[in-house]
Design an enzyme around this catalytic site. Structure first.
Site, PDB file in Angstrom:
ATOM      1  N   ASP A 122      41.918  31.759  35.826  1.00 34.73           N
ATOM      2  CA  ASP A 122      42.094  32.903  34.938  1.00 34.73           C
ATOM      3  C   ASP A 122      43.064  33.921  35.522  1.00 34.73           C
ATOM      4  O   ASP A 122      42.744  34.592  36.516  1.00 34.73           O
ATOM      5  CB  ASP A 122      40.732  33.559  34.695  1.00 34.73           C
ATOM      6  CG  ASP A 122      40.807  34.806  33.847  1.00 34.73           C
ATOM      7  OD1 ASP A 122      41.707  34.877  32.984  1.00 34.73           O
ATOM      8  OD2 ASP A 122      39.977  35.713  34.042  1.00 34.73           O
ATOM      9  N   ASP A 301      47.600  36.263  30.177  1.00 36.96           N
ATOM     10  CA  ASP A 301      46.197  35.980  30.449  1.00 36.96           C
ATOM     11  C   ASP A 301      45.825  34.565  30.011  1.00 36.96           C
ATOM     12  O   ASP A 301      45.613  34.298  28.828  1.00 36.96           O
ATOM     13  CB  ASP A 301      45.332  37.012  29.718  1.00 36.96           C
ATOM     14  CG  ASP A 301      43.856  36.890  30.035  1.00 36.96           C
ATOM     15  OD1 ASP A 301      43.498  36.025  30.870  1.00 36.96           O
ATOM     16  OD2 ASP A 301      43.061  37.652  29.470  1.00 36.96           O
TER      17      ASP A 301
END
Length: 410
Positions: A122, A301
């Protein structure tokens, strides 16, 4: 049968870890898998999960702002724009709240002897979290980390508590241990060992065992470097970069370089404007060939599926194509499926299109000619650019030069 299969898989991964296959640039490739539950297979909306997704994205952003302020001693510039002040408790600090919609995960090993886990990679967070062997029923179905089974595990006697907007918590102890990703080992890496997971980490919602953040240390709740930064510091990587291919038949995370088999041509780079998140300047948002918005703060992201924009920006965007807010969730907008707009983003002076197929992320249950757009109104002061965009480019995250680069997928 189950024991034999598990043993075979473990042996295979340990063999790969001992003899990593390096491409020309000297990096290693981590194969990725994806789980998506925001919509059904026929692109009908899962309303419960969509509502949870909205809550989770807000929680993730607030956590990063609070960690930045604690680490840096000053508010994140984007938090100042938002008018946010750090509170003393009860904040939604979850990196992945109720629903994990579209997550890219791969395998790692932790400990001595090494044990296999799957983690979400992530770029929108910085900390590494695994479920512990003493976790309650909330961790059922996940591979559990047992400190007593690793000779290199150290308990730091530092508890952590992550508070959730839904009222759930993740808590446990911080440890250090050796963490290996396809042959690259970060020794004494700090991570959280959870003795309780929130509902969002339940196995049926969250396929991976844990989360490995890949953003900058300044948004770390643990005040520690990410696993990839540790690899750089300890001289494990040939280059201080990693790259994502979030598309095609062979999606992968590439560590220590770029994989020339995954892209063509040159990279177009844009500098990180504020270290913490992978935050850059989105120069233009273009709709149907015209420039609609300019110089928009955004973050890259891989832990988010959709694109989240400032509510005012998003209202302007859909106003140009006749879109209207979805009554059940006004963060999303609907438009006619027979009139899908042409959308592109400009970074580093180069325009990158988003396909019509990707921009239509769902269809209405009641009217199959009513589509929902993949750009939603967010709560963050910057735009969040998720895999709806990143699946159209090969993306390199250059830690050494604090920049993000994009190239055409091969």
């Amino acid at each position: 049968m189950d024991f034999t299969l598990a043993t075979a898989i473990a042996a295979l991964l340990l063999f790969v870890g001992a003899t990593p296959q390096r491409a020309k640039q000297g990096g290693v490739a981590v194969p990725l898998s994806k789980r998506s539950s925001l919509v059904s297979s026929d692109k009908n909306v899962n309303s419960e999960v969509v509502n949870s997704y909205v809550a989770s994205t807000r929680a993730k952003g607030l956590r990063g702002f609070d960690s930045f302020e604690e680490n840096a001693g000053a508010s994140h510039p984007s938090a100042v724009k938002l008018g946010r002040k750090r509170a003393s408790g009860g904040l939604p600090l979850d990196p992945f709240d109720i629903a994990n919609i579209n997550i890219w995960f791969g395998s790692i090993t932790v400990g001595t002897p090494p044990q296999i886990y799957t983690v979400v990679f992530d770029t929108g967070s910085s900390d590494f979290i695994l479920p512990g062997v003493d976790c309650d029923a909330s961790c059922n179905g996940h591979a559990l980390y047992d400190p007593a089974s690793s000779s290199t595990s150290v308990n730091l006697d530092e508890p952590f508590i992550l508070l959730y907007g839904s009222g759930d918590t993740v808590f446990g102890q911080q440890h250090t241990d050796n963490v290996t990703i396809i042959g690259l080992t970060a020794t004494h890496q700090t991570f959280g060992v959870a003795s309780r997971y929130s509902g969002g980490f339940r196995r049926e919602r969250f396929t991976a065992d844990g989360v490995m953040g890949m953003a900058f240390q300044s948004i770390s709740e643990f005040h520690q470097s990410s696993a990839f930064q540790t690899l750089i510091t300890q001289g494990q990587t040939d280059e201080p970069v990693f790259a994502f291919n979030c598309a095609g038949p062979r999606p992968e995370l590439y560590l220590g370089g770029t994989n020339p088999d995954m892209y063509t041509g040159d990279f177009t780079y844009t500098q990180v404007t504020e270290q913490g998140y992978w935050q850059v300047n989105l120069e233009n948002v273009m709709v149907n060939g015209g420039v609609l918005l300019t110089n928009v703060d955004c973050i890259m992201d891989t832990g988010s599926e959709l694109i989240h924009g400032h509510p005012v920006d998003v209202a302007i965007f859909y106003g140009t194509i006749g879109g209207t807010p979805v009554p059940e969730n006004p963060n999303f907008y609907a438009f006619r499926c027979d009139d899908v707009p042409s959308v592109s983003f400009t970074f580093g002076g180069r325009s990158f299109p988003i396909s019509a197929e990707s921009f239509v992320f769902a269809r209405s249950d009641e009217d199959q000619n009513e589509c929902y757009g993949a750009i939603m109104a967010g709560h963050e002061p910057f735009w969040v650019v998720g895999t709806v965009f990143l699946s159209h480019v090969y993306t390199v995250f250059d830690v050494g030069n604090a920049r993000v680069g994009f190239a055409t997928l091969a």
